[in-house]
Scaffold this active site. Structure first.
Site, short mmCIF file in Angstrom:
data_model
loop_
_atom_site.label_atom_id
_atom_site.label_comp_id
_atom_site.label_asym_id
_atom_site.label_seq_id
_atom_site.Cartn_x
_atom_site.Cartn_y
_atom_site.Cartn_z
N MET A 88 0.81 -1.22 0.00
CA MET A 88 0.00 0.00 0.00
C MET A 88 0.84 1.27 0.00
O MET A 88 0.60 2.20 0.75
CB MET A 88 -0.96 0.00 1.21
N ILE A 90 2.68 3.88 -2.99
CA ILE A 90 2.88 4.08 -4.42
C ILE A 90 4.36 4.34 -4.68
O ILE A 90 4.97 5.23 -4.07
CB ILE A 90 2.00 5.24 -4.93
N LEU A 91 4.94 3.55 -5.58
CA LEU A 91 6.36 3.69 -5.89
C LEU A 91 6.56 4.84 -6.88
O LEU A 91 5.73 5.05 -7.77
CB LEU A 91 6.88 2.38 -6.47
N HIS A 107 -3.91 -6.61 -8.87
CA HIS A 107 -4.90 -5.59 -8.53
C HIS A 107 -6.28 -6.22 -8.59
O HIS A 107 -6.63 -6.88 -9.58
CB HIS A 107 -4.80 -4.42 -9.52
N GLU A 140 4.81 3.78 -14.56
CA GLU A 140 4.81 5.03 -13.79
C GLU A 140 3.40 5.45 -13.36
O GLU A 140 3.24 6.26 -12.46
CB GLU A 140 5.45 6.17 -14.59
C1 GRF Z 1 -5.24 -8.46 -2.80
O1 GRF Z 1 -6.62 -8.53 -2.99
C2 GRF Z 1 -4.54 -7.77 -3.95
O2 GRF Z 1 -5.23 -7.87 -5.15
C3 GRF Z 1 -4.54 -6.32 -3.52
O3 GRF Z 1 -4.37 -6.35 -2.14
C4 GRF Z 1 -4.87 -7.57 -1.62
C5 GRF Z 1 -3.77 -8.17 -0.79
O4 GRF Z 1 -4.19 -9.28 -0.06
N1 GRF Z 1 -3.52 -5.58 -4.23
P1 GRF Z 1 -3.17 -10.14 0.78
O5 GRF Z 1 -2.46 -9.22 1.74
O6 GRF Z 1 -2.22 -10.77 -0.19
O7 GRF Z 1 -4.00 -11.17 1.49
#
Ligand code: GRF
Length: 208
Positions: A88, A90-91, A107, A140
């Site tokens: 969580m 953003i790079l 995603h 990007e």
């Molecule tokens: C997943 O649903 C993924 O698509 C999203 O964040 C969630 C991460 O779940 N980017 P977890 O931490 O791998 O259980």
């Protein structure tokens, strides 16, 4: 067997981290998980430590400093591929360009629909009857890189927790398979990848 060195970046529950770990236990899987990066204390961080991975918690740096430290760690471990798994943060474009074509993300939407946050909520709010996830190369722009694979499932219940967990169940099967294919095709540059793990059935479509 020669294996690509993988790093997983995670900030959440860690189900995809666990899925990548499980896949990598197979001697035929072409990647070896070498480093887990977390930007906060979270279940994924605890999981990585309990699985005895080298795990870096980098929580109190601004993005520029964070990326400098992360870059050094990645170089130290000779990482070939970064897999974002619920990461969580953003790079920056600078970091992404240094690791061009070496960062994948999963995603939870069928991109280009619903980039960004709260995808499950948006699906239910709009009464959409099909949902899924996308694995893509990170570029990007947020959730906009080349799509490597997607799956789709029917939305049958108006229940966000059920939907999220159901999506994750398929992500956990799907993400390691797309990583496997990506390593064979784009890192090892071999064309002998055979897809035999995931079968489409009446209700789920996997395409990668
Ligand atoms: C997943 O649903 C993924 O698509 C999203 O964040 C969630 C991460 O779940 N980017 P977890 O931490 O791998 O259980």
């Amino acid at each position: 067997m020669n294996k690509a060195n993988l790093s997983v970046f995670a900030s959440g529950l860690g189900s995809n981290l666990l899925a990548i770990h499980n896949a990598s236990m197979d001697k035929c899987f072409p990647g070896k998980l070498q480093l887990v990066i977390c930007n906060k204390i979270c279940p994924a961080f605890e999981l990585a430590k309990s699985l005895n991975y080298e795990t870096k918690l980098i929580s109190n740096l601004n993005i520029e400093k964070f990326e400098i430290v992360v870059h050094q760690e990645l170089i130290k471990k000779k990482i070939d591929l970064i897999c974002l798994a619920g990461f969580m943060r953003i790079l920056s474009p600078k970091f992404v360009s240094k690791w061009k074509n070496k960062i994948l993300n999963i995603h939870p939407s069928i991109l280009p629909l619903f980039p960004g946050l709260n995808t499950h909520k948006k699906i239910l709010f709009n009464g959409i009857k099909i949902h899924g996830s996308t694995v893509h190369i990170v570029n990007e722009k947020l959730d906009s890189g080349k799509i490597l694979g997607q799956f789709a499932i029917p939305v049958k219940h108006d229940d966000i927790v059920f939907l999220r967990d159901n999506i994750k169940k398929y992500e956990n099967m799907f993400y390691p398979e797309v990583i496997r294919k990506y390593i064979w095709t784009f890192i090892f540059k071999k064309d002998n990848f055979t897809s035999n793990k995931l079968r489409n059935n009446k209700e789920i479509i996997f395409s990668y």
